[in-house]
Design an enzyme around this catalytic site. Structure first.
Site, short mmCIF file in Angstrom:
data_model
loop_
_atom_site.label_atom_id
_atom_site.label_comp_id
_atom_site.label_asym_id
_atom_site.label_seq_id
_atom_site.Cartn_x
_atom_site.Cartn_y
_atom_site.Cartn_z
N LYS A 1 39.43 23.95 43.07
CA LYS A 1 39.12 24.19 44.25
C LYS A 1 37.85 23.25 44.68
CE LYS A 1 38.79 28.69 44.56
NZ LYS A 1 39.05 28.92 43.20
N ARG B 1 38.07 37.53 50.96
CA ARG B 1 38.62 37.85 49.68
C ARG B 1 39.55 38.87 49.78
NH1 ARG B 1 36.05 35.79 45.24
NH2 ARG B 1 34.24 34.85 45.65
N ARG C 1 36.74 23.87 27.38
CA ARG C 1 35.61 23.10 27.90
C ARG C 1 34.41 23.43 27.01
NH1 ARG C 1 34.99 24.55 33.86
NH2 ARG C 1 34.74 26.50 33.22
N ARG D 1 30.42 27.85 26.96
CA ARG D 1 29.66 28.83 27.72
C ARG D 1 30.47 30.12 27.42
NH1 ARG D 1 29.27 25.74 33.33
NH2 ARG D 1 31.57 25.98 33.10
N ARG E 1 38.73 37.58 34.93
CA ARG E 1 38.63 36.93 36.13
C ARG E 1 39.96 36.57 36.87
NH1 ARG E 1 35.33 31.50 35.30
NH2 ARG E 1 35.66 31.41 37.71
#
Length: 241
Positions: free
Chosen positions: A33, A108, A148, A180, A191
């Site tokens: 996004k 949201r 990642r 991370r 999430r």
């Protein structure tokens, strides 16, 4: 709260008379996004409006809304919809939103979507929000997030799609690559659950009004951008008929 009016001269002449209006970009974590928002900002000279940025700006500048929000944040309490709505309303009064803006992180919830629609309707010169959802398959998103790896100077790799020459070592400075904590599968799963629970009613809200389209996000960045622009123009033409 970044404004991209400096990019406006780069807009193609054919685009000058096209008003993008308010655009809500939807998408799960990892769909891109942020990248697509920057492309639209450059193409149309419109700002990205992030509720997180607005909240931090009000708090750091000690505005009355910021002081109220800081009290809640310091107490570990969620900032209410009413307070967020007031901050968004103030931001929408700024002149850089005249041609349109990209919404990030708002609305949201269905309550916020209803409030935003009413807020925009109250201004006769403002177009309604159109919502565009960037969609990527779950497994692909999982690989984007959990694959990642970063080094101490923020060089980014992905063990699936863009691995370093030597596993675990940065190609540029030779430092160790790390994952991370937020990029774990457990965090990603939570999430995704939150995203789906919050976004489903918002998507249905705009779908019922004919102001919603899906764009395939599992393509090169430029192709995704082209898909979003095409969807935006179709939605604007339909809403103006």
């Amino acid at each position: 709260m970044t404004t991209s009016t400096a990019s406006e001269p780069e807009t193609a002449p054919a685009e000058k008379n096209f008003l993008p209006g308010p655009v809500l970009l939807l998408g799960a974590p990892g769909v891109g996004k942020g990248t697509q928002a920057k492309a639209l900002m450059a193409a149309y000279g419109i700002p990205q409006i992030s509720t997180g940025d607005i909240l931090r700006w009000n708090i750091s500048n000690g505005t009355p809304l910021g002081k109220a929000a800081k009290t809640l944040v310091d107490q570990g309490t969620l900032v209410s919809d009413e307070l967020v709505n007031q901050m968004v309303a103030d931001r929408l009064k700024q002149p850089d939103t005249r041609r349109g803006f990209i919404l990030d992180g708002f609305p949201r919830t269905l309550n916020q979507a209803n409030w935003l629609d009413a807020q925009l309707t109250s201004d006769a010169g403002t177009l309604p929000v159109v919502a565009i959802s960037i969609v990527v398959e779950y497994e692909q998103l999982l690989h984007r997030i959990t694959g990642r790896r970063i080094c101490g100077t923020d060089h980014i790799y992905n063990i699936y799609s863009n691995p370093p020459a030597v596993p675990g070592i940065c190609d540029v400075d030779g430092s160790a690559l790390i994952q991370r904590p937020d990029d774990s599968e457990a965090v990603f799963t939570e999430r995704m659950k939150t995203f789906e629970a919050q976004t489903a009613p918002v998507i249905e809200h705009y779908r019922k009004q004919g102001r919603f389209e899906i764009v395939d996000g599992d393509r090169p960045v430029e192709e995704v951008t082209a898909g979003i622009v095409s969807a935006l123009k179709r939605l604007r033409n339909d809403s103006n008929q």
